[in-house]
Design a protein around this motif. Structure first.
Motif, PDB file in Angstrom:
ATOM      1  N   ARG A  71     -41.812 -69.316   0.450  1.00  0.00           N
ATOM      2  CA  ARG A  71     -43.263 -69.810  -0.124  1.00  0.00           C
ATOM      3  C   ARG A  71     -43.551 -70.249   1.276  1.00  0.00           C
ATOM      4  O   ARG A  71     -43.029 -70.707   2.331  1.00  0.00           O
ATOM      5  CB  ARG A  71     -42.930 -70.703  -1.085  1.00  0.00           C
ATOM      6  CG  ARG A  71     -42.467 -69.702  -2.296  1.00  0.00           C
ATOM      7  CD  ARG A  71     -43.580 -68.475  -3.082  1.00  0.00           C
ATOM      8  NE  ARG A  71     -44.763 -68.814  -3.214  1.00  0.00           N
ATOM      9  CZ  ARG A  71     -45.235 -68.907  -4.626  1.00  0.00           C
ATOM     10  NH1 ARG A  71     -44.141 -68.524  -5.790  1.00  0.00           N
ATOM     11  NH2 ARG A  71     -46.486 -68.701  -4.933  1.00  0.00           N
ATOM     12  N   GLY A  72     -44.540 -71.138   1.229  1.00  0.00           N
ATOM     13  CA  GLY A  72     -45.945 -71.312   2.490  1.00  0.00           C
ATOM     14  C   GLY A  72     -44.977 -73.078   2.476  1.00  0.00           C
ATOM     15  O   GLY A  72     -45.303 -73.924   1.929  1.00  0.00           O
ATOM     16  N   PRO A  89     -41.917 -76.819   0.375  1.00  0.00           N
ATOM     17  CA  PRO A  89     -42.591 -76.815  -0.599  1.00  0.00           C
ATOM     18  C   PRO A  89     -42.258 -76.568  -2.055  1.00  0.00           C
ATOM     19  O   PRO A  89     -40.667 -76.665  -1.804  1.00  0.00           O
ATOM     20  CB  PRO A  89     -42.683 -74.704  -0.608  1.00  0.00           C
ATOM     21  CG  PRO A  89     -42.365 -74.756   0.743  1.00  0.00           C
ATOM     22  CD  PRO A  89     -41.308 -75.453   1.413  1.00  0.00           C
ATOM     23  N   ILE A 118     -44.673 -73.794 -11.380  1.00  0.00           N
ATOM     24  CA  ILE A 118     -45.912 -72.848 -10.675  1.00  0.00           C
ATOM     25  C   ILE A 118     -46.816 -71.946 -10.799  1.00  0.00           C
ATOM     26  O   ILE A 118     -47.882 -72.277  -9.835  1.00  0.00           O
ATOM     27  CB  ILE A 118     -44.197 -71.972 -10.357  1.00  0.00           C
ATOM     28  CG1 ILE A 118     -43.296 -72.862  -9.377  1.00  0.00           C
ATOM     29  CG2 ILE A 118     -44.723 -70.708  -9.375  1.00  0.00           C
ATOM     30  CD1 ILE A 118     -41.742 -72.022  -9.379  1.00  0.00           C
ATOM     31  N   ASP A 124     -50.452 -71.489  -3.796  1.00  0.00           N
ATOM     32  CA  ASP A 124     -48.834 -71.318  -3.846  1.00  0.00           C
ATOM     33  C   ASP A 124     -48.726 -72.580  -4.302  1.00  0.00           C
ATOM     34  O   ASP A 124     -49.289 -73.412  -4.580  1.00  0.00           O
ATOM     35  CB  ASP A 124     -48.948 -70.835  -1.785  1.00  0.00           C
ATOM     36  CG  ASP A 124     -47.373 -70.764  -2.051  1.00  0.00           C
ATOM     37  OD1 ASP A 124     -46.929 -70.070  -2.057  1.00  0.00           O
ATOM     38  OD2 ASP A 124     -47.792 -70.494  -0.469  1.00  0.00           O
ATOM     39  N   THR A 125     -47.099 -72.870  -4.047  1.00  0.00           N
ATOM     40  CA  THR A 125     -46.332 -73.631  -4.132  1.00  0.00           C
ATOM     41  C   THR A 125     -46.195 -74.948  -2.696  1.00  0.00           C
ATOM     42  O   THR A 125     -45.711 -75.438  -2.848  1.00  0.00           O
ATOM     43  CB  THR A 125     -45.165 -73.520  -4.923  1.00  0.00           C
ATOM     44  OG1 THR A 125     -44.475 -72.448  -3.603  1.00  0.00           O
ATOM     45  CG2 THR A 125     -45.180 -72.543  -6.013  1.00  0.00           C
ATOM     46  N   THR A 172     -51.058 -80.565  -4.629  1.00  0.00           N
ATOM     47  CA  THR A 172     -50.156 -80.306  -3.297  1.00  0.00           C
ATOM     48  C   THR A 172     -50.539 -81.229  -1.824  1.00  0.00           C
ATOM     49  O   THR A 172     -49.856 -80.571  -0.978  1.00  0.00           O
ATOM     50  CB  THR A 172     -51.170 -78.711  -2.634  1.00  0.00           C
ATOM     51  OG1 THR A 172     -52.423 -78.900  -3.004  1.00  0.00           O
ATOM     52  CG2 THR A 172     -51.235 -78.196  -4.180  1.00  0.00           C
ATOM     53  N   GLY A 553     -47.661 -68.266   4.037  1.00  0.00           N
ATOM     54  CA  GLY A 553     -47.643 -68.756   2.522  1.00  0.00           C
ATOM     55  C   GLY A 553     -49.767 -70.126   2.579  1.00  0.00           C
ATOM     56  O   GLY A 553     -50.262 -69.633   3.145  1.00  0.00           O
ATOM     57  N   ILE A 558     -51.101 -66.548   0.430  1.00  0.00           N
ATOM     58  CA  ILE A 558     -50.278 -65.876  -0.596  1.00  0.00           C
ATOM     59  C   ILE A 558     -49.626 -64.935  -1.224  1.00  0.00           C
ATOM     60  O   ILE A 558     -48.930 -65.191  -1.582  1.00  0.00           O
ATOM     61  CB  ILE A 558     -51.061 -66.684  -1.855  1.00  0.00           C
ATOM     62  CG1 ILE A 558     -51.013 -66.578  -3.337  1.00  0.00           C
ATOM     63  CG2 ILE A 558     -52.708 -66.121  -1.961  1.00  0.00           C
ATOM     64  CD1 ILE A 558     -49.797 -67.678  -3.230  1.00  0.00           C
ATOM     65  N   ALA A 561     -46.653 -64.826   0.269  1.00  0.00           N
ATOM     66  CA  ALA A 561     -45.750 -65.788  -0.660  1.00  0.00           C
ATOM     67  C   ALA A 561     -45.434 -65.660  -2.227  1.00  0.00           C
ATOM     68  O   ALA A 561     -44.135 -65.741  -2.223  1.00  0.00           O
ATOM     69  CB  ALA A 561     -46.448 -66.832  -0.465  1.00  0.00           C
ATOM     70  N   ALA A 562     -46.031 -64.845  -2.753  1.00  0.00           N
ATOM     71  CA  ALA A 562     -46.177 -65.232  -3.702  1.00  0.00           C
ATOM     72  C   ALA A 562     -45.532 -63.367  -4.526  1.00  0.00           C
ATOM     73  O   ALA A 562     -45.739 -62.984  -5.524  1.00  0.00           O
ATOM     74  CB  ALA A 562     -47.046 -65.420  -4.871  1.00  0.00           C
ATOM     75  N   LEU A 586     -41.603 -63.173   4.817  1.00  0.00           N
ATOM     76  CA  LEU A 586     -41.439 -65.050   4.291  1.00  0.00           C
ATOM     77  C   LEU A 586     -40.344 -66.162   5.327  1.00  0.00           C
ATOM     78  O   LEU A 586     -39.638 -65.038   5.793  1.00  0.00           O
ATOM     79  CB  LEU A 586     -41.024 -64.768   2.773  1.00  0.00           C
ATOM     80  CG  LEU A 586     -41.861 -63.792   1.882  1.00  0.00           C
ATOM     81  CD1 LEU A 586     -41.406 -64.395   0.603  1.00  0.00           C
ATOM     82  CD2 LEU A 586     -42.899 -65.650   1.995  1.00  0.00           C
TER      83      LEU A 586
END
Length: 598
Positions: A71-72, A89, A118, A124-125, A172, A553, A558, A561-562, A586
């Protein structure tokens, strides 16, 4: 006109708490980085100059570290003494690395958070990093738990819950240590949260004050007669009377961006985000004080002044981006300034002591939702953007699409922080060069359920394919000094140094170094994944290092990332950045650079 860097320690009283004295000592040491913003003025400027415009081409990778999380990866590591602190993250792991012993892991903190947080997190996380305060590392977790960790052992000193993810409240952002307090914000504008800024006691975690962005005067910590907007008192019920009924209770105005602080004026600065819902037809009025620059007293939370940039927002132009503090001579008189690059595409300069608006100009030429900001103090619309009817979703109507709005909801600049150089007197701005289509629709509020009310598509400006630029901005003249086009949005935070070099990262994964005066590229290196982290620098045993987190991310990344594929997902980002998957994948890695050892 001459610009000076804000002196970090200026004006601190003799009775300053020991907590602040400790932090100020570390802030004054350019070998370290103890705040995400580098300094209280949010300049992201380093006095280190061992790496300079003449030798930066010789940079080599010194060492790397895998975070173990995908993820970011936004934000940057901290360096305090011989220790580096790296965050991730979700689940927001913290690593303490010993720089004296080949970055050996001294301790690891891994919070046990409910994974149900989440899907509540917008875009994003990510987490934008840690802060240092009096031998403690402060983490604000995704689930809104604020944790103080002993810097030497990783032991939890205290923790406190700042919000409720079941209502859509998440986090965040980083935090701001000020004197004996830790200042934190909250996310949740897409869930109809009534958002706020909160101060906790740095030693105990006890809540000291909370100021809401929207609502009654007592909740906002606003004095109707003393808190000003464009030089005039805001008056009683300045927020609630600009909302229909009790819509302010689900009005947003979230505070997930950056904080800065002026010790001399003893004021902290930050921005509030979008009003809820994204459908402007459902919330008539100016929707104060969403989309607003705030100046508050950090001890009491009471607001000294506010300035609303985008009244009755129709485009999701959150006002949370950083406030950069510099001093300038205006008419022969030293003037304390605040410069802010807003999502709406205007670069603002204000007198940070009074809130007077001095400059408001477009920092991306394609911005079209407003023709300009009215700077005529005698006008009824003074300080307001003059909205172009053709790009007003409200005027187009519900369930109808307004096309060609520039910038897109992602903003001409999002949270990725700009930097300022004392030598060139320029701001260095990572930007998004992107437009959108916008279709509002009716939505009903339900606790903990998305309260968006719009479908957004992101596209490059007409006739173009690129979606980014790295811009040097003259904050005095309100104009672009130079601009480097980029194929994708620049989602990395910039870093300016006394060596005449500015660093930033790209979504494809490059760390780049450019000449601060001209923008000429001096160095590039492809890291393992897209860079959405903020470049930092430190000195250890006499050697300067540059470090950056890579891990694609954030909102722009996103889709990767997702694992999203629908072009409309991620508020249009999946479609707008579909080509990014051809260039990166990623990752989660820290890459550290240095000049070759002699």
């Amino acid at each position: 006109m001459k610009i000076h860097l804000l002196a970090l320690g200026a004006g601190l009283a003799v009775a300053t708490p020991a907590l602040a004295e400790d932090l100020m000592t570390h802030l004054a040491n350019p070998a370290e980085q103890v705040l995400q913003t580098v300094d209280y003025a949010n300049t992201r400027y380093s006095k280190l100059d061992q790496i300079n415009a003449g030798n930066v081409k010789n940079l080599q990778v010194a060492w790397t570290f895998s975070t173990g999380v995908l993820r970011g990866h936004e934000g940057s590591p901290l360096v305090v003494g011989n220790m580096m602190y790296v965050h991730t993250p979700f689940p927001n792991i913290v690593y303490a690395l010993d720089l004296d012993h080949e970055a050996k892991i001294v301790w690891k903190y891994e919070p046990k958070q409910d994974p149900s947080v989440i899907p509540v997190m917008c875009c994003d996380t990510v987490n934008r990093g840690l802060a240092y305060s009096d031998n403690a590392i402060i983490l604000h977790q995704a689930d809104t738990t604020v944790v103080s960790l002993d810097a030497k052992s990783g032991k939890v000193n205290w923790s406190v819950v700042n919000g409720d993810p079941k209502k859509g409240e998440t986090n965040t952002a980083t935090v701001l240590p000020v004197k004996d307090k830790i200042i934190v914000g909250i996310s949740g504008g897409e869930f109809g949260v009534q958002c706020h800024v909160t101060a906790y006691d740095a030693k105990t975690g006890k809540k000291v004050w909370r100021g809401y962005s929207i609502g009654p005067d007592d909740q906002m910590l606003v004095d109707p007669e003393k808190t000003t907007h464009l030089g005039k008192p805001v008056g009683k019920d300045s927020s609630t009377k600009t909302w229909e009924g009790d819509q302010w209770k689900t009005g947003g105005g979230c505070t997930w961006g950056w904080f800065s602080y002026d010790p001399k004026l003893d004021l902290m600065y930050y921005g509030s985000g979008n009003p809820s819902t994204w459908n402007p037809k459902q919330r008539p009025g100016d929707n104060r004080w969403s989309m607003t620059v705030w100046a508050r007293n950090p001890d009491t939370g009471v607001a000294k002044w506010v300035y609303q940039m985008t009244p009755h927002d129709e485009w999701d132009y959150d006002g949370i981006n950083e406030m950069i503090l510099t001093d300038q001579k205006v008419g022969g008189k030293d003037t304390p300034l605040l410069t802010h690059f807003d999502r709406n595409g205007f670069g603002y300069t204000l007198n940070r002591a009074t809130g007077e608006l001095l400059v408001a100009e477009k920092f991306d030429p394609v911005v079209n939702w407003a023709s300009k900001v009215d700077m005529d103090k005698g006008s009824k619309t003074y300080g307001r953007p003059l909205v172009a009817e053709a790009y007003s979703p409200e005027r187009t109507g519900e369930d109808e699409t307004t096309a060609g709005i520039c910038p897109g909801a992602i903003g001409a600049k999002n949270q990725q922080p700009a930097a300022y150089s004392h030598e060139t007197r320029l701001f260095y701005v990572p930007t998004n060069h992107i437009c959108m289509s916008y279709e509002p629709f009716h939505v009903t509020y339900t606790t903990g359920v998305p309260f968006v009310g719009a479908t957004v598509g992101l596209q490059p400006p007409p006739g173009e394919t690129r979606t980014g630029a790295f811009v040097a901005w003259d904050g005095v003249a309100g104009r672009i000094a130079w601009s480097n086009p980029e194929p994708f949005s620049v989602w990395s935070g910039a870093l300016a140094t006394a060596g005449g070099v500015v660093f930033y990262g790209t979504l494809e994964g490059y760390l780049k170094a450019v000449d601060a005066a001209t923008g000429r590229e001096l160095y590039r290196f492809k890291t393992p994944s897209g860079v959405v982290g903020n470049v930092m620098t430190y000195r250890h045993r006499g050697r300067q290092y540059v470090a950056v987190l890579s891990g694609v991310g954030g909102w722009a990344g996103i889709g990767l990332a997702a694992g999203l594929t629908d072009p409309a997902d991620g508020a249009g980002a999946v479609g707008g950045y579909a080509a990014l998957s051809d260039y990166t994948a990623l990752g989660g890695q820290l890459t550290v650079f240095a000049l070759p050892e002699r």
